[in-house]
Design an enzyme around this catalytic site. Structure first.
Site, PDB file in Angstrom:
ATOM      1  N   HIS A 104       1.695   4.495  -2.806  1.00  0.00           N
ATOM      2  CA  HIS A 104       1.821   5.947  -2.623  1.00  0.00           C
ATOM      3  C   HIS A 104       3.185   6.416  -3.125  1.00  0.00           C
ATOM      4  CE1 HIS A 104      -1.793   7.052  -0.496  1.00  0.00           C
ATOM      5  NE2 HIS A 104      -1.570   6.259   0.526  1.00  0.00           N
ATOM      6  N   HIS A 126       0.831  -1.210   0.000  1.00  0.00           N
ATOM      7  CA  HIS A 126       0.000   0.000   0.000  1.00  0.00           C
ATOM      8  C   HIS A 126       0.867   1.263   0.000  1.00  0.00           C
ATOM      9  CE1 HIS A 126      -3.587   2.430   1.319  1.00  0.00           C
ATOM     10  NE2 HIS A 126      -2.599   3.211   1.719  1.00  0.00           N
ATOM     11  N   GLU A 127       1.775   1.354   0.962  1.00  0.00           N
ATOM     12  CA  GLU A 127       2.604   2.554   1.060  1.00  0.00           C
ATOM     13  C   GLU A 127       3.535   2.693  -0.144  1.00  0.00           C
ATOM     14  OE1 GLU A 127       1.726   4.709   2.999  1.00  0.00           O
ATOM     15  OE2 GLU A 127       0.499   3.513   4.349  1.00  0.00           O
TER      16      GLU A 127
END
Length: 717
Positions: A505, A501-502
């Site tokens: 980003h 997820h990160e």
């Protein structure tokens, strides 16, 4: 538990700017101050080893003065306003200030100290005051408004017109249309909120670090993985306890294994109640702070012409209104609650069969959920972790990026770093070798780091007049399971998803090709920013990628096909709970946004009122209760915007279906996602970009399907 960092609006050097600051000034600190000249480092990585506490304030003051000069040059330009001499000049202004702001704000989150906390009390208000001065500068706004009123006749490119419109709207939302008296009132409210956010975060960090559960009877450790027991023993030693002591904390790598695996119901209850009462009493009680925040926000919204703070916060994002956000959430909430009731029934059946008279309580949910998982899917999650050492998962995210977007990650062992556990990478085009970005990882908990996981940047990206690109410095922070003296960091399923997820980003920041800094990378609508992060979670457990990176940490054995099949079969396990606690928190946040309190309210009673209104099952609570709901009360970042995770999940689930249809590494689909989503930033309307990639607007059904929730159930209040 996942926490993502969001860019905080601050009119310095672009529409969005990460963070805020503090420091202390003296003449000696002006000499050899690393912030006051270009960095003499590879790719403009901050020279962390050279930065001292006394450098921050002089650099802040110098940056503010330089920015004021740049603003004055725009305002006093005798020529008629143009995009170039007003909007572009504004977007490029404040870079000296940005340099110091980026470092300070990020280190206060990831490597804080008492000195940082003390500096922040002076520095952050100074930045906030300067931001107000810029956004309420009448002459500057007059030039922007002149262009805005003529925008259709200026012949601007799409991204230029959008940047102009963004500046106009952000200035009006920051009080540009107010009279002088109201501007002063707004400045006072902004200053008050800045101080309150500082107080909230200070209380939360202190309360988290203060909490501990000390175990002296090894019987209480029954059921816990050996690696977690060893970490608890090491934590006890670090805190000055002797042999035969184990200490558990509220950090997720300590908290979650207790809730999931500890056979001691008493230990689980202590951990659950400790977490859900965090920052709720004593000297670190955040409830009085929340009341002051709610009152200041209500006054601010009213001053700016909105009926409540929620309306103010949703006015400039994809949702547009609180009602639109709620309508989406209720389409998810009711199916999630139905599934929770089914999950509780399955857990209660196992508890009944054990014959101990246990009636499922909130502190039993994780524990019996794992028993259900083991029974239904014959899967030992502790054994599964042995295939997800942190370095293996890092190989997985890098492989995914190279196969999808043709980028390569090469470690830079001699690069500057802000903490010795940080790893720095040079990101290059895998074909040409051209530099794309710098990427850093910082994955393990420590007292100087707040809870959660996030992406941020030390430097953004933009395009110069000559067409050259200034490339970003991006980093990911986590609080994953720590390595021990005998084993590497072995990640849970949730931690693996969080790393992907990160990193999503991070890719959004690294691969940006937006021309203007105010539109680059993650400077997009708050309810669009989670699309790149969440869609990349889908690759984490795809068999084609698992075979590349999921290798046993001891033997190097590739994860067996049998385990992959069990992972796939259990992919929707416990999704009722996970969806309901997230959706419930998002709805609680929106209910706070509707308030216009003139005095204090009972925070606990308000939570209970919302709980009753939602019909929340008794066996769970909100993902974050109010006193530690940092997304909502630690800044304006996700206030009346926590719903964005689910809003964006509608987009990411619908979008990933195209990858599944074409192939998860299909070059054409990946190139389209890269161009339209990752590279474009905020250069166009987000739904326009999504439709260009996907071919149509999304449906909530894909999200419900992915989470294994019933479709077409009750979808309104």
């Amino acid at each position: 538990m996942k926490t993502k960092h969001l860019i905080t609006a601050c009119f310095i050097g672009g529409i969005g700017l990460i963070g805020v600051i503090t420091a202390c000034s003296n003449s000696n600190a002006m000499k050899n101050n690393p912030f006051l000249s270009d960095y003499d480092t590879p790719y403009d990585i901050p020279p962390f080893e050279s930065i001292k506490y006394e450098h921050y304030m002089p650099a802040l003051q110098a940056g503010i003065e330089k920015h004021k000069e740049e603003i004055e040059a725009i305002v006093n330009n005798p020529k008629e306003p143009t995009f170039e001499n007003t909007i572009l000049a504004l977007d490029r202004s404040g870079r000296d200030l940005t340099r110091v702001v980026m470092v300070f704000s990020n280190l206060t989150e990831s490597n804080s100290s008492p000195e940082f906390i003390e500096l922040a009390a002076e520095f952050e208000p100074m930045v906030a005051r300067h931001s107000d001065e810029v956004s309420m500068n009448d002459k500057l706004f007059e030039r922007i408004k002149t262009l805005y009123d003529r925008r259709e006749k200026l012949g601007l490119a799409t991204d230029q017109q959008r940047l102009l419109e963004q500046y106009y709207k952000n200035f009006t939302r920051s009080g540009a249309l107010l009279n002088d008296e109201d501007k002063e009132t707004l400045k006072a409210l902004n200053a008050e909120l800045t101080d309150l956010y500082l107080e909230f975060n200070k209380n939360l960090l202190a309360a988290t670090n203060e909490f501990e559960i000390v175990v002296t009877d090894s019987v209480e450790l029954s059921g816990l993985p050996a690696s977690n027991i060893q970490v608890a023993a090491e934590e006890a030693a670090e805190r000055g306890y002797g042999d035969g002591h184990w200490v558990f904390t509220l950090h997720a790598p300590s908290r979650l294994p207790v809730l999931e695996s500890a056979d001691s119901r008493d230990l689980r209850e202590k951990m659950y109640k400790g977490y859900t009462s965090l920052a709720s009493s004593g000297q670190y009680d955040n409830r009085p702070v929340i009341n002051k925040i709610l009152q200041a926000r209500a006054k601010k919204a009213k001053l700016l012409g909105f009926k409540d703070f929620g309306s103010y916060m949703t006015d400039n994002v994809m949702a547009g209104t609180v009602e639109n956000a709620e309508n989406l959430l209720y389409q998810i909430w009711y199916p999630a609650v139905q599934r929770v009731n089914e999950e509780v029934a399955e857990m209660q059946a196992i508890a009944d069969a054990e014959g101990n008279g246990v009636v499922i309580e909130p502190w039993d949910y994780y524990y019996y959920n794992e028993k259900v998982r083991a029974k239904k899917y014959d899967m030992d999650t502790a054994k599964l972790r042995e295939y997800f050492a942190v370095d293996s998962v890092r190989k997985g995210i890098f492989t995914m990026a190279e196969r999808l977007y043709n980028v390569k990650f090469t470690e830079m062992p001699d690069a500057p770093k802000y903490y010795d556990e940080v790893t720095v990478y040079d990101v290059t085009d895998a074909t040409t070798g051209e530099h794309v970005a710098v990427f850093m990882t910082d994955y393990f908990p420590r007292a100087s780091k707040r809870q959660g996981a996030w992406m941020s940047e030390f430097k953004g990206s933009w395009t110069e007049d000559d067409g050259t690109s200034s490339r970003p410095v991006i980093f990911n922070v986590g609080n994953f399971s720590k390595p021990t003296a005998t084993t590497p960091s072995l990640l849970t399923i949730d931690e693996v998803e969080t790393m992907f997820h990160e990193f999503g980003h991070g890719l959004h920041g690294m691969l940006s090709k937006a021309r203007y800094e105010g539109q680059s990378g993650t400077n997009v609508d708050r309810d669009f920013v989670e699309l790149p992060s969440q869609i990349h979670e889908h690759w984490a457990f795809e068999p084609e990628l698992l075979e590349v990176y999921a290798h046993h940490y001891k033997t190097g054995e590739v994860i067996p096909t049998e385990l992959i099949e069990k992972l796939e079969a259990s992919s929707t396990h416990n999704q009722g709970f996970r969806t309901a606690e997230l959706c419930g928190a998002a709805l609680l946040d929106l209910e706070y946004g509707k308030l216009n309190p003139e005095g204090d309210i009972d925070i606990d009673a308000f939570e209970a009122q919302v709980t009753e209104k939602l019909g929340m099952p008794a066996q769970l609570t909100y993902r974050y209760r109010s006193p530690y709901f940092k997304h909502v009360f630690g800044s304006d970042g996700y206030a009346s915007g926590y719903y964005t995770y689910l809003w964006a999940e509608v987009l990411d689930c619908d979008g990933f279906e195209l990858f599944k249809e074409k192939g998860i590494f299909d070059p054409e689909t990946a190139a389209s996602f890269k161009k339209n989503i990752l590279e474009s930033g905020a250069s166009e309307d987000p739904m326009t970009l999504f439709v260009r990639f996907r071919g149509a607007e999304p449906s909530v059904d894909a999200l419900l399907k992915k989470r294994g929730l019933p479709v077409n159930k009750k979808a309104s209040k």
